[in-house]
Write a protein that holds these residues in place. Sequence first.
Motif, PDB file in Angstrom:
ATOM      1  N   ILE A 177       0.838  -1.206   0.000  1.00 54.31           N
ATOM      2  CA  ILE A 177       0.000   0.000   0.000  1.00 54.31           C
ATOM      3  C   ILE A 177       0.869   1.251   0.000  1.00 54.31           C
ATOM      4  CG2 ILE A 177      -1.617   1.346   1.404  1.00 54.31           C
ATOM      5  CD1 ILE A 177      -2.873  -1.381   2.224  1.00 54.31           C
ATOM      6  N   VAL A 178       1.930   1.252   0.796  1.00 55.89           N
ATOM      7  CA  VAL A 178       2.856   2.389   0.803  1.00 55.89           C
ATOM      8  C   VAL A 178       3.506   2.538  -0.571  1.00 55.89           C
ATOM      9  CG1 VAL A 178       5.043   3.236   1.765  1.00 55.89           C
ATOM     10  CG2 VAL A 178       3.257   2.375   3.283  1.00 55.89           C
ATOM     11  N   GLY A 179       3.825   1.406  -1.205  1.00 56.43           N
ATOM     12  CA  GLY A 179       4.370   1.447  -2.565  1.00 56.43           C
ATOM     13  C   GLY A 179       3.393   2.082  -3.540  1.00 56.43           C
ATOM     14  N   TRP A 180       2.136   1.713  -3.463  1.00 56.16           N
ATOM     15  CA  TRP A 180       1.110   2.318  -4.316  1.00 56.16           C
ATOM     16  C   TRP A 180       1.043   3.825  -4.082  1.00 56.16           C
ATOM     17  CZ3 TRP A 180      -2.011   1.115  -8.295  1.00 56.16           C
ATOM     18  CH2 TRP A 180      -2.139  -0.216  -8.654  1.00 56.16           C
ATOM     19  N   GLY A 192       7.033   5.250 -17.213  1.00 52.82           N
ATOM     20  CA  GLY A 192       5.750   5.918 -17.418  1.00 52.82           C
ATOM     21  C   GLY A 192       4.723   5.457 -16.394  1.00 52.82           C
ATOM     22  N   ASP A 193       3.643   6.211 -16.295  1.00 55.18           N
ATOM     23  CA  ASP A 193       2.578   5.872 -15.345  1.00 55.18           C
ATOM     24  C   ASP A 193       1.947   4.523 -15.661  1.00 55.18           C
ATOM     25  OD1 ASP A 193       1.328   9.239 -14.855  1.00 55.18           O
ATOM     26  OD2 ASP A 193       2.778   8.073 -13.714  1.00 55.18           O
ATOM     27  N   ARG A 194       1.812   4.208 -16.941  1.00 57.00           N
ATOM     28  CA  ARG A 194       1.196   2.941 -17.328  1.00 57.00           C
ATOM     29  C   ARG A 194       2.042   1.756 -16.862  1.00 57.00           C
ATOM     30  NH1 ARG A 194      -0.359   3.422 -23.058  1.00 57.00           N
ATOM     31  NH2 ARG A 194      -2.033   4.632 -22.146  1.00 57.00           N
ATOM     32  N   LEU A 195       3.353   1.854 -17.019  1.00 55.96           N
ATOM     33  CA  LEU A 195       4.239   0.769 -16.584  1.00 55.96           C
ATOM     34  C   LEU A 195       4.222   0.625 -15.064  1.00 55.96           C
ATOM     35  CD1 LEU A 195       6.315  -1.381 -17.359  1.00 55.96           C
ATOM     36  CD2 LEU A 195       8.077   0.375 -17.186  1.00 55.96           C
ATOM     37  N   VAL A 196       4.199   1.741 -14.355  1.00 52.85           N
ATOM     38  CA  VAL A 196       4.135   1.703 -12.891  1.00 52.85           C
ATOM     39  C   VAL A 196       2.817   1.073 -12.443  1.00 52.85           C
ATOM     40  CG1 VAL A 196       4.050   3.131 -10.804  1.00 52.85           C
ATOM     41  CG2 VAL A 196       5.699   3.658 -12.596  1.00 52.85           C
ATOM     42  N   LEU A 197       1.712   1.459 -13.074  1.00 54.58           N
ATOM     43  CA  LEU A 197       0.402   0.900 -12.737  1.00 54.58           C
ATOM     44  C   LEU A 197       0.347  -0.599 -12.987  1.00 54.58           C
ATOM     45  CD1 LEU A 197      -2.613   1.282 -11.973  1.00 54.58           C
ATOM     46  CD2 LEU A 197      -3.031   1.690 -14.402  1.00 54.58           C
ATOM     47  N   ILE A 198       0.835  -1.038 -14.125  1.00 54.65           N
ATOM     48  CA  ILE A 198       0.833  -2.473 -14.444  1.00 54.65           C
ATOM     49  C   ILE A 198       1.720  -3.238 -13.475  1.00 54.65           C
ATOM     50  CG2 ILE A 198       1.548  -4.168 -16.187  1.00 54.65           C
ATOM     51  CD1 ILE A 198       0.620  -2.108 -18.312  1.00 54.65           C
ATOM     52  N   ILE A 244       2.200  -7.015  -8.913  1.00 55.73           N
ATOM     53  CA  ILE A 244       2.754  -7.307  -7.580  1.00 55.73           C
ATOM     54  C   ILE A 244       1.631  -7.550  -6.580  1.00 55.73           C
ATOM     55  CG2 ILE A 244       3.979  -6.251  -5.630  1.00 55.73           C
ATOM     56  CD1 ILE A 244       5.823  -4.924  -7.724  1.00 55.73           C
ATOM     57  N   THR A 245       0.595  -6.731  -6.620  1.00 56.05           N
ATOM     58  CA  THR A 245      -0.521  -6.887  -5.687  1.00 56.05           C
ATOM     59  C   THR A 245      -1.253  -8.204  -5.918  1.00 56.05           C
ATOM     60  OG1 THR A 245      -0.774  -4.490  -5.633  1.00 56.05           O
ATOM     61  CG2 THR A 245      -2.621  -5.798  -4.823  1.00 56.05           C
ATOM     62  N   ILE A 246      -1.545  -8.530  -7.164  1.00 59.94           N
ATOM     63  CA  ILE A 246      -2.265  -9.768  -7.474  1.00 59.94           C
ATOM     64  C   ILE A 246      -1.436 -10.994  -7.103  1.00 59.94           C
ATOM     65  CG2 ILE A 246      -3.189 -11.163  -9.379  1.00 59.94           C
ATOM     66  CD1 ILE A 246      -4.070  -8.479 -10.654  1.00 59.94           C
ATOM     67  N   VAL A 247      -0.147 -10.965  -7.388  1.00 61.15           N
ATOM     68  CA  VAL A 247       0.733 -12.089  -7.017  1.00 61.15           C
ATOM     69  C   VAL A 247       0.795 -12.230  -5.497  1.00 61.15           C
ATOM     70  CG1 VAL A 247       3.145 -12.860  -7.023  1.00 61.15           C
ATOM     71  CG2 VAL A 247       2.084 -12.072  -9.135  1.00 61.15           C
ATOM     72  N   ALA A 248       0.876 -11.117  -4.779  1.00 60.82           N
ATOM     73  CA  ALA A 248       0.921 -11.176  -3.310  1.00 60.82           C
ATOM     74  C   ALA A 248      -0.367 -11.757  -2.741  1.00 60.82           C
ATOM     75  CB  ALA A 248       1.185  -9.782  -2.733  1.00 60.82           C
ATOM     76  N   VAL A 249      -1.512 -11.381  -3.300  1.00 69.13           N
ATOM     77  CA  VAL A 249      -2.789 -11.937  -2.840  1.00 69.13           C
ATOM     78  C   VAL A 249      -2.838 -13.431  -3.131  1.00 69.13           C
ATOM     79  CG1 VAL A 249      -5.283 -11.942  -3.280  1.00 69.13           C
ATOM     80  CG2 VAL A 249      -4.087  -9.785  -2.975  1.00 69.13           C
ATOM     81  N   ALA A 250      -2.377 -13.838  -4.311  1.00 67.90           N
ATOM     82  CA  ALA A 250      -2.407 -15.258  -4.683  1.00 67.90           C
ATOM     83  C   ALA A 250      -1.461 -16.085  -3.823  1.00 67.90           C
ATOM     84  CB  ALA A 250      -2.062 -15.418  -6.160  1.00 67.90           C
TER      85      ALA A 250
END
Length: 181
Positions: free
Chosen positions: A87-90, A109-115, A120-126
Amino acid sequence: MTPSSTAPDAGATNTYSTAAEIRHAIRPWFDDFLTSFTLPLSFPELSLRFQKNIYTFRGNYAVISLLIFIITLIFRPFTAIVFLVIIVGWIYLFFARDEPLVVFDFEFGDRLVLISLSVITIVAVAVAGIWSNLFISILIAALLVSLHAILRTPDDSESQYGALLSVVDEDGPSRGAYMQV
């Protein structure tokens, strides 16, 4: 300068101004967020309140949703710490910066940071296996946010019916008189 070279700059400015808007979207908690609660009188009023409050308090609702998610991880302290770091990273890498992210003279770019942050978030949840915690926290947050958005009277609440609901005509004859048909 050619028009094509100015287009990315305009897009970047819009992205950064949107991030600044989100950053400044958190309203005062005790002076604004937790005041003026009433029941709506009709479904159109409920809908209008919901729309206005969702927009006005989007930052507060995001904070509440994140806190609910972290609270659901109370019995998994390591996972809670990992998600606090994410969350702090976001916040730091996506929402709080006003300039492009530059690492070793390479601009991201913002798009690369967002992706990247999304993956990272989805992998951490999984990996953590907390799908049920995530689902429960989304349900609880949606319930609380909806309840607040429906019950809080917006500051600039003006009835969509205008003068039709007015008992006393303040302007007098300037609004026009009723005539028999």
